[in-house]
Structures are given as C-alpha cells and as structure tokens.
Design a protein around this motif. Structure first.
Motif, PDB file in Angstrom:
ATOM      1  N   GLU A 200       0.695  -1.129  -0.080  1.00 35.43           N
ATOM      2  CA  GLU A 200      -0.069  -0.087  -0.015  1.00 35.43           C
ATOM      3  C   GLU A 200       0.950   1.195  -0.015  1.00 35.43           C
ATOM      4  O   GLU A 200       0.804   2.100   0.871  1.00 35.43           O
ATOM      5  N   ILE A 201       1.743   1.574  -0.929  1.00 35.87           N
ATOM      6  CA  ILE A 201       2.610   2.555  -1.104  1.00 35.87           C
ATOM      7  C   ILE A 201       1.986   3.793  -1.155  1.00 35.87           C
ATOM      8  O   ILE A 201       2.929   4.891  -0.900  1.00 35.87           O
TER       9      ILE A 201
ATOM     10  N   PHE B  15       0.527   5.107   1.156  1.00 32.51           N
ATOM     11  CA  PHE B  15       0.685   5.739   2.401  1.00 32.51           C
ATOM     12  C   PHE B  15       2.253   5.936   2.709  1.00 32.51           C
ATOM     13  O   PHE B  15       2.507   6.021   3.881  1.00 32.51           O
ATOM     14  N   LEU B  16       3.228   5.678   1.760  1.00 31.68           N
ATOM     15  CA  LEU B  16       4.686   6.210   2.108  1.00 31.68           C
ATOM     16  C   LEU B  16       4.765   7.369   2.464  1.00 31.68           C
ATOM     17  O   LEU B  16       3.980   8.343   2.047  1.00 31.68           O
ATOM     18  N   PRO B  17       5.470   7.933   3.668  1.00 30.51           N
ATOM     19  CA  PRO B  17       5.426   9.082   4.152  1.00 30.51           C
ATOM     20  C   PRO B  17       6.221  10.277   3.724  1.00 30.51           C
ATOM     21  O   PRO B  17       7.071  10.927   4.119  1.00 30.51           O
ATOM     22  N   PHE B  18       5.935  10.406   2.411  1.00 32.42           N
ATOM     23  CA  PHE B  18       6.539  11.591   1.800  1.00 32.42           C
ATOM     24  C   PHE B  18       5.599  12.042   0.504  1.00 32.42           C
ATOM     25  O   PHE B  18       4.648  11.275   0.438  1.00 32.42           O
TER      26      PHE B  18
ATOM     27  N   PRO C 202       3.472  13.727   5.695  1.00 34.05           N
ATOM     28  CA  PRO C 202       2.819  12.688   6.115  1.00 34.05           C
ATOM     29  C   PRO C 202       2.010  13.023   7.523  1.00 34.05           C
ATOM     30  O   PRO C 202       1.329  12.372   8.311  1.00 34.05           O
ATOM     31  N   PHE C 203       2.504  14.253   8.106  1.00 33.87           N
ATOM     32  CA  PHE C 203       1.770  14.223   9.421  1.00 33.87           C
ATOM     33  C   PHE C 203       0.431  15.287   9.296  1.00 33.87           C
ATOM     34  O   PHE C 203       0.011  15.648  10.670  1.00 33.87           O
TER      35      PHE C 203
ATOM     36  N   LEU D  14      -3.464  10.839   6.712  1.00 30.71           N
ATOM     37  CA  LEU D  14      -3.812   9.476   7.276  1.00 30.71           C
ATOM     38  C   LEU D  14      -4.938   9.032   6.490  1.00 30.71           C
ATOM     39  O   LEU D  14      -5.103   7.725   6.785  1.00 30.71           O
TER      40      LEU D  14
ATOM     41  N   LEU E 286       9.034  12.206 -10.176  1.00 33.23           N
ATOM     42  CA  LEU E 286       9.904  12.451  -8.944  1.00 33.23           C
ATOM     43  C   LEU E 286       9.583  11.709  -7.776  1.00 33.23           C
ATOM     44  O   LEU E 286      10.194  10.738  -7.118  1.00 33.23           O
TER      45      LEU E 286
ATOM     46  N   ARG F 267      10.903   8.347  -6.129  1.00 26.18           N
ATOM     47  CA  ARG F 267      11.205   8.155  -4.466  1.00 26.18           C
ATOM     48  C   ARG F 267      10.400   6.861  -3.791  1.00 26.18           C
ATOM     49  O   ARG F 267      10.866   6.177  -3.289  1.00 26.18           O
TER      50      ARG F 267
ATOM     51  N   ALA G  25      12.492   3.992  -5.300  1.00 27.41           N
ATOM     52  CA  ALA G  25      13.736   4.029  -4.253  1.00 27.41           C
ATOM     53  C   ALA G  25      13.407   3.314  -2.850  1.00 27.41           C
ATOM     54  O   ALA G  25      14.186   2.456  -2.253  1.00 27.41           O
ATOM     55  N   SER G  26      12.296   3.571  -2.274  1.00 23.65           N
ATOM     56  CA  SER G  26      12.031   3.130  -1.023  1.00 23.65           C
ATOM     57  C   SER G  26      11.734   1.550  -0.940  1.00 23.65           C
ATOM     58  O   SER G  26      12.209   0.872  -0.344  1.00 23.65           O
ATOM     59  N   ILE G  27      11.081   1.073  -2.035  1.00 21.70           N
ATOM     60  CA  ILE G  27      10.744  -0.266  -2.540  1.00 21.70           C
ATOM     61  C   ILE G  27      11.977  -0.846  -2.439  1.00 21.70           C
ATOM     62  O   ILE G  27      12.356  -2.219  -1.975  1.00 21.70           O
TER      63      ILE G  27
END
Lengths: 392, 392
Positions: free
Chosen positions: A226-227, A229-232, A236-237, A242, A293, A297, A300-302
């Motif tokens: 479930e990408i 929800f990746l925090p960027f 994310p805050f 959320l 971009l 990213r 890259a996380s994956i």
DNA sequence: GTTAATTCGTTCTCTTATCGAACTAATAGT
DNA sequence: ACTATTAGTTCGATAAGAGAACGAATTAAC
C-alpha cells in the motif's frame, strides 16, 4: 506420489516423451510409464504423435490435455467486469466484458456469477473447476469482506468468495487486483534467473504488488504494497495524509489534474496533460516531472527495503513511456544501485493473467499434489501473443 | 523418511513418549518406535525416565540428546568478535569475546577460526558440525566477499566462508548481522500466530532485517532492508545521499552527535545526549525528537510496503526506551494502522541467537531431511533466561 | 542390406517406508 | 482380583519406486 513432478515436467517441457520425463524428474522409466498411463486414462494428458529423425526407437510424446478442465479469471473493477475462461494451458477460450453493476453489493455478486456461468457454457469446454476474482481492495482473510474498496459499493458488507461459491458451486478465491497484476506480469515474464518482481500501479490510486520467491507477499492484514501511504510527497503528518496517504495525495489521477490546474489555471484530464507535455506545455512538463519524482522516490523506497530484481510499472498512468523515462532518470539520481524498470507488458489484462496463473496452480495442486507439504506446481504461461489475442 | 517430523516433535514438545509423538505426527505407533529406536542408537535422542500418575502403562519419554553435536555462532563486529558454542537445544555451552583484529583480511579469518576452535575444544562437547558468522556487511552469494563493510578492513577481498571452511573443516555460513539479529528475535519470540517481523537496528548505521514466513528476506543482491537509503531525511538528490544514504545521514550516531552540536555548540556522545535529554536539555530533546521522527517515517515506509505484524527496535540507539516512545508516538501521527513496536529482547546478543537458530536448522536439515524438498525443521529456542545467561 | 549402436518402453523382482490389526505389558481405580 | 486404559511390540500387508534385463524400433555405418 510423484504425479505432481510428472505433470510439472509435461506442462513445462511441452510435448515430451516418457523417457525424457524420466530423465528430467530423476524417476525411473517404469514409474513414469505408470503415472503417465493413469494420467492418460483420466484424461489429463494425451499423446500427440511420435518423435522422428533421432537414432533409436521412436518415442510417443505426451502433452497436457488442454480441455480436460477450465478455470475462470475475473477482474472485478469499479467500472468494468472482465471474465476470461482459460484451459489447462492458460489459453483464453472465451472472454466477456460488461460495465460493473453500479448498485454494488449482492447485485455485483449476481453479475459476476451470471457472467462466469455464461462464459463457461458458451460451448463445449471442460468442466469449470476454479474461479479467481481480482478486486480493487483488500480481501479480509477471516470475514471474506473487501476493505478499502470505495469504487464498488457495499462490497465490504458481504463475504464475496462465499457468496460466489454458493451461486456457482465452484471454489472461488478473491485477491487484490494489483497483487494479481504483479503475479500476471511475473507469470508471463517466466524468468528463470530471479523469481521476484514488484508491480507498481499508478492510476486512480497508487499501489504495488510484491512477488518474492514466486509467491505473493500479502502482509499480516493483506495490506502489503500500500505504497500510497509512504510518508513523503504530501506532509505525512497532516490529517488528510492519514486518510488518503501522503504519497497518493501527490501522485494519482486527482493529484495530477489538481497540480496542473494549480500551475496553469486549466483543468485537463490526465491523458490531455500527457498530450500537452508532449506538445511542449511547460506546466504539463513540470507536473509530470513532479509526479515522476515522487514515483522515483517510491521506487527507491521499495528497492531499499525489498531489493527486487525488477520493477514493472503499470496502470493507466504508470505504464506511459513518458513517465517511465522520467522515473528511471530520477531514480538514478536518488538511489545508488540500478534496478531494471519496465513497463507492463499485459496492460489492462495483467490482473486477468495473474488470476489465471493462480487458478491453474491451485487446480493442479488439488488434482495432483493433494495434501503434500512442500509441493508447488508452476504452470508455464501460454505464449504471450496467444494470451493477448484471447482477451483483446 | 519422516525422521524430520519425529525429531521436530521431540524437539518441540520436550520430553515426550513415543505414543504421543505418534498422535502428534499422525504416523503409526510402530513407525515411531522404529524411527525413535534408530535415533537413540545413533545418539540423537535419549530417554529421560517414565511418565507416572496416569491410568495405563507407564510410557518411556524421550528428549533430544543435547550433547550429540554442537554448532557455533559468531558475531564478527567491527570492534568485537563474539563466539558462542551451542548444543542441539540451543543452549550456550561456552562463549568468548575478543577485540576484533584491526589488521583485517585474513588475520580476522585466523582470529575467528582460532576462537571457534578454542571454544569448541574447551572441554568435552559434541562434535562441531556447523558455523554461522554474522558480519556487518552484505555477503556476496557468488564470490563470498563481504561488501559494504567499512568497519573490517579488506574483508571484501576474500571469500570469507570458504577461507573459514578450509581452516576449520566445518560447513560455514556467512550472513548479515542485522539479518541474523532479526532471526534471533524472531526465534526467541517463538510466536505461533504470525510468522514475520522486521528488526530495525539504529546504531553507528541504520538497517533492517526482514523475516517473512519464518524465513529471511535477502533480496536479489542481499541488500534488502538497507533502509539507510530510504529517500527522505536528508535530500535524497544530493550527491552525499547516494554514498551514505539519505536517511542514514540524519538518524545514525554521527548524525545525532552532529545535530546536537549544531543546536547547542557542544559535542556530546550519543549516550550523553540521551542523559541530557532526560535531564531536561532542550537541544538534546529536540535532537532526539528529530531522530525519532525520521525513524518513525522509516517504520511507516516499512509498514506501507511489507505490512508486518511486529517491528523490533534494536541497536545501541534504537533499543533505548526514550527513543522507542517517541517513535511510537510519531508513527501514530503519520500512519493510519497501528503496528506493535517492541524493543529488542536480546540486545547485543540478537545476532548470536539468530546464528544459532540458523545453524541448528541447517544441521537438523542435513541430518534428518537430506534432500527433501518442502522439509523444514524448526528448532525451538531455549528458555530466554538460559540463553541470556550463557552469553552474558 | 546386413550389422551395430542407440533409444524407448515393458516385465519382473527387490527394497523401503509405512500402516493396520492383533497381541502383550503395565498401571490406576474399583 | 477385575476392568478399563494406555504403551509398546510383533507380524503381515501394501504401495511407491528402483534396478536390471529384455524386447522393439529406429538410424548410422560399412
């Protein structure tokens, strides 16, 4: 029994003689003869002539009997329902597509079971043995409900697999559509070197399907990949992140349209934005750059976490050449290792193919490896063109 | 043979009668009698008395013979080398620690093999059958070299497993230390409900070990879990981030010290910064908050992609209660689902435990499930206190 | 065209792992 | 002492598969 090994060998190495199967499996010739004999009597394999031109006695060659049984693969989307009926070799025998019943819930169940029934009795096919349904949501393993599927109403209120099973009298498996697409691409790729792949789908939403060791990674709650929800991407805050997911807020359809509107003041559809960028529109170019971009990213996380050998990009947006090129470029700038990124080969039919591959594996398992612990039958995919032609 | 199933049952369910093994495995009584008889003759199991107090004939109970063989687990760190010798039940028989030979290369090989030999011949233990070595780097599956291990010089120039094997005459397996730590925590956790876990280590560097389905996820190039390269924290598109990793630049030892220096002008060690924060130092508090925020984002990334049931925090920094609390708080603010986060139970000995678990599994496999496809023997961990006491 | 080499497939016997049933042995409760 | 109960052994029976030998069919080679 080593039936499964024999079936596997025959399925994989096409028309093949019993002697060759013996060499491949390491079993003795007469064991093979007996097993193949039984399989032939039961109709699972059949002879297709003899070898010729070699030294020595001619060998009778066997192949899987394609029409011994059929499986159905269903892609239950928010707008369309696709059903494909496949024979034992994965070839598509019949296909049909309808707009999804918008009333949702049990009406969709009725629609799917009607379509499957109609497709499978279109003419004289083998008995339908297994159905796999791909859904745009997270199937709950215990209740059978489909969570996080806003595109099909009330689908989280019913036990989909169970309802379908009761109506069709066939075993039904429900799986997330992106997961199935990942499996489908992996199946058709049929690589022998590495047995893993991540399928990244970008369309109305963003998500990923993960295949490791030839098997799907689902996670404890079925939410692996479930990408969105990746925090960027977005902050994310923020509360909105959320709900929608920080990355999804800047990379899926709505975000792309919105971003272009913010830049240019015009509201264009996503395909139109791609057109505009190709025509030299600076705002459109900027928009696509920004999206690419973020997807770079995400990739890259994956890669940092999973270290896969291949990333396949799919979905109406993700598979576009213009986006892929940008993603590849940006990824090179933010990750030290290079990982192959390729566009989806199957396009809109990836999930259908994945469903077929699961269905065939399950069927073979239940037929030939009943209750064996480590057993796993890998059904080889049909020729790419054959499959593509069947569902076009 | 179903030897493996019998051994598994005896290992798992402690002292147990043959009749009970028959019920557990589903095999018949006389099959069990024969297999257990053979195992006893070969010295792998032994009797430990009889049942009493029940109706019916007394049963002779068996257990794994702990001293039938031994395995060694080595934690080869940049500053210390730890060796633990374990018996078949995973209990630590002997342990020794030395500073790592700083000259690196083959000198380290010599050191390790000397330490293992010395430990295993300390007194009358069973024959050493297997050695697992944890290293702070990525073992190359083909060449045997250890990449990305700046803390041990020239360790990327040699085939570590092979060199050790030649010196010790025992099969040697080399694995990344964080991966082993993940396995160790998973082993000691011994959960039956879910079989996965991600171990996040924060210390001089930041990394993760991933266990899915009871097995390590390594990735194609063995680099799975390299979360130091997650594309946030520092700007991932700066050149420095390609070398050090964007996340690692803001979350490991050096970054923490640097950040505190930038804020306060003082240079403190990481433990001192924790002390300062506890004493109310605002700069230290801010520093720890920033670090925890980044680690929370890393955790969110892991959860978004893998959906694990548990995250274990380890390493000299990661396991600190003050940090964990902050991470948990921040994670709740940037991810919709809650996932359990726990501190490492094994601390500095996690990798050692993981090595022991792999060594024992491999040993059991080679002894009792030679060449079986789906076979997998899960050796239960010893009591936590027993293990901890052995290596303290 | 005969012979040799080669490959395919079958028959027959043997081994090995396992099960089922009957039987003996030992124990607690009555 | 008797009975129900549980443990463990003995004695075939069965089934999967291996190994060797042999017959059948085919090409290559002389």
């Amino acid at each position: 029994m080593s039936q499964s090994a024999v079936v596997q060998a025959i399925a994989t190495y096409g028309p093949i003689s019993r002697a060759s199967v013996a060499k491949l499996t390491g079993l003795s010739k007469q064991t093979i003869s007996e097993i193949v004999g039984n399989l032939e009597v039961d109709g699972w394999v059949r002879t297709v002539g003899q070898t010729e031109g070699h030294v020595g006695r001619r060998a009778v060659v066997y192949e899987i009997s394609p029409d011994a049984a059929t499986v159905a693969s269903v892609d239950l989307g928010g707008t369309k329902v696709r059903v494909a009926l496949c024979d034992l070799t994965g070839c598509v025998l019949a296909e049909r597509t309808e707009p999804t019943e918008q009333s949702g819930g049990l009406n969709v169940v009725e629609q799917v079971s009607r379509m499957v029934r109609a497709t499978s009795t279109d003419s004289e096919y083998g008995e339908l043995k297994f159905v796999v349904v791909g859904v745009p949501g997270v199937p709950d393993a215990t209740t059978g409900a489909i969570h996080m599927a806003p595109n099909i109403s009330d689908i989280d209120q019913i036990d989909l697999a169970n309802e379908l099973n009761q109506r069709m009298g066939v075993e039904v498996l429900v799986e997330n559509d992106v997961n199935l697409a990942a499996l489908g691409e992996h199946w058709m790729d049929n690589r022998t070197d590495a047995d893993d792949l991540v399928f990244v789908s970008v369309g109305t939403g963003i998500g990923a399907g993960i295949v490791v060791d030839g098997k799907l990674m689902r996670g404890v709650s079925g939410a692996a990949g479930e990408i969105g929800f990746l925090p960027f991407g977005a902050d994310p805050f923020e509360a909105e992140s959320l709900k929608t997911g920080a990355l999804e807020r800047v990379s899926a359809t709505e975000a792309i349209v919105g971003q272009y509107r913010d830049l240019s003041g015009n509201t264009l559809s996503v395909p139109a934005i791609f057109e505009a960028a190709n025509a030299g529109d600076a705002d459109a170019t900027t928009t696509l750059d920004n999206v690419a971009l973020q997807i770079a990213r995400a990739s890259a996380s994956i890669i940092a976490i999973l270290d896969p050998s291949l990333i396949v990009m799919g979905g109406s947006i993700g598979a576009r050449e213009e986006l892929m090129q940008r993603v590849t470029r940006f990824l090179g700038q933010c990750f030290p290792r290079t990982v192959s990124i390729q566009p989806s080969k199957l396009g809109a039919h990836a999930a259908l193919a994945g469903g077929a591959s699961i269905a065939l594996s399950h069927l073979h398992m239940s037929l030939f490896a009943e209750g064996q612990k480590g057993a796993e039958i890998r059904v080889p995919p049909p020729a790419f063109e054959t499959f593509k032609a069947g569902v076009s």
